[in-house]
Design an enzyme around this catalytic site. Structure first.
Site, PDB file in Angstrom:
ATOM      1  N   THR A 192       0.843  -1.193   0.000  1.00 25.81           N
ATOM      2  CA  THR A 192       0.000   0.000   0.000  1.00 25.81           C
ATOM      3  C   THR A 192       0.878   1.243   0.000  1.00 25.81           C
ATOM      4  OG1 THR A 192      -1.885  -1.052   1.089  1.00 25.81           O
ATOM      5  CG2 THR A 192      -1.712   1.331   1.287  1.00 25.81           C
ATOM      6  N   PHE A 194       1.066   5.141   0.842  1.00 26.23           N
ATOM      7  CA  PHE A 194       0.465   6.184   1.666  1.00 26.23           C
ATOM      8  C   PHE A 194       1.025   7.540   1.240  1.00 26.23           C
ATOM      9  CE2 PHE A 194       0.063   2.377   4.132  1.00 26.23           C
ATOM     10  CZ  PHE A 194      -1.051   2.527   4.938  1.00 26.23           C
TER      11      PHE A 194
END
Length: 296
Positions: A192, A194
């Site tokens: 992921t 960010f």
């Protein structure tokens, strides 16, 4: 505070009190203590004070209101694509992207009974999507919840051995749950990205490499997007991401989100943005920040 499950509230209260004492060190994140966003906040800001917020809007408001210096927000996942809310919340927030962080995601199944007893798994829709094949193979039905660690806290509160949570492994110890299975994502490359949001950015100085994020809406004429993109090609500017999304439900106008190598002040970058603006109704830069990992 009351939005969090009961087992999370004392932890949230303690973290909130610490953050209130030193807002200049505070990093807001969405989710309960132990969520992937919490892990990202600790990794990206080891000297910071993580502040749990129930949803993305609360995390953004914490920065806007001065209760936090910045927020760290997931924007896309290698398996499940973009985090849809952010394409609308980010431009409207008035905040600036000042950095990025990449977090390998490791999902674990945790609960109060045994794995054979589990019939449902609660978690954030992104996490459920990243483990959907594993869940289906084990006859476990997905149940959406606002965040991963929050689901773990709720499972601890419910105390039903038939209901488990998908969350980072460390959340099991935080909420007194039993680890029932680990590393259950459908692919090993689960990552992921960010972004860090703050009230203002710093001048982009130094060698970089730099990334600039922007949004724009092209004119509603034939080949407008093709022409708008031409300036990046002719000026040798690499675009690493381009996504379209609809706003307002009219299906009449498409807006675009893009990540571009470079920064304002670079000759090729400035010429590409100038050409993009010529073929667009509007262009808005969301922030220029150091790349956490080089693209290409």
């Amino acid at each position: 505070m009351e939005n969090f499950a009961a087992p999370a509230r004392p932890i949230v209260a303690a973290m909130t009190a610490a953050a209130a004492a030193e807002p200049e060190r505070t990093v807001a994140f969405q989710g309960a203590p132990g969520a992937n966003s919490h892990v990202a906040a600790v990794q990206a800001f080891p000297d910071g004070l993580p502040l749990p917020c129930f949803d993305f809007a609360n995390a953004i408001d914490a920065v806007k209101d001065g209760r936090a210096d910045c927020a760290i927000i997931p924007i896309e996942n290698s398996l499940h694509g973009r985090v849809a809310d952010m394409h609308f919340l980010l431009p409207e927030s008035g905040l600036v992207i000042t950095g990025e962080h990449f977090l390998p995601i490791r999902h674990a199944l945790m609960g109060t009974g045994t794995r054979d007893q589990v019939r449902e798994a609660m978690s954030h829709p992104q996490a459920l999507g990243q483990c959907r094949h594993w869940l289906k193979a084990h006859g476990i039905a997905p149940v959406a919840y606002p965040d991963t660690a929050g689901a773990a806290a709720m499972v601890a509160e419910i105390g039903d051995p038939h209901v488990a949570a998908l969350a980072p492994p460390a959340a099991a110890a935080t909420y007194g749950l039993t680890l029932l299975a680990t590393d259950i994502a459908d692919a090993d490359h689960n990552m992921t990205r960010f972004v860090t949001l703050a009230r203002g950015g710093k001048p982009a100085t130094g060698a970089g490499p730099w990334m600039t994020s922007l949004i724009f809406e092209v004119k509603n004429i034939p080949a407008a997007l093709y022409k708008a993109m031409g300036g990046f090609a002719t000026n040798g500017v690499n675009m690493t991401k381009l996504e379209s999304y609809q706003r307002g439900g009219t299906f009449a106008a498409t807006e675009f989100y893009a990540d571009v190598d470079g920064k304002p002040g670079d000759a090729g970058f400035d010429r590409a943005i100038e050409e993009l603006a010529f073929h667009s109704k509007w262009v808005r830069l969301l922030g220029t920040y150091p790349q956490a990992r080089a693209r290409g």
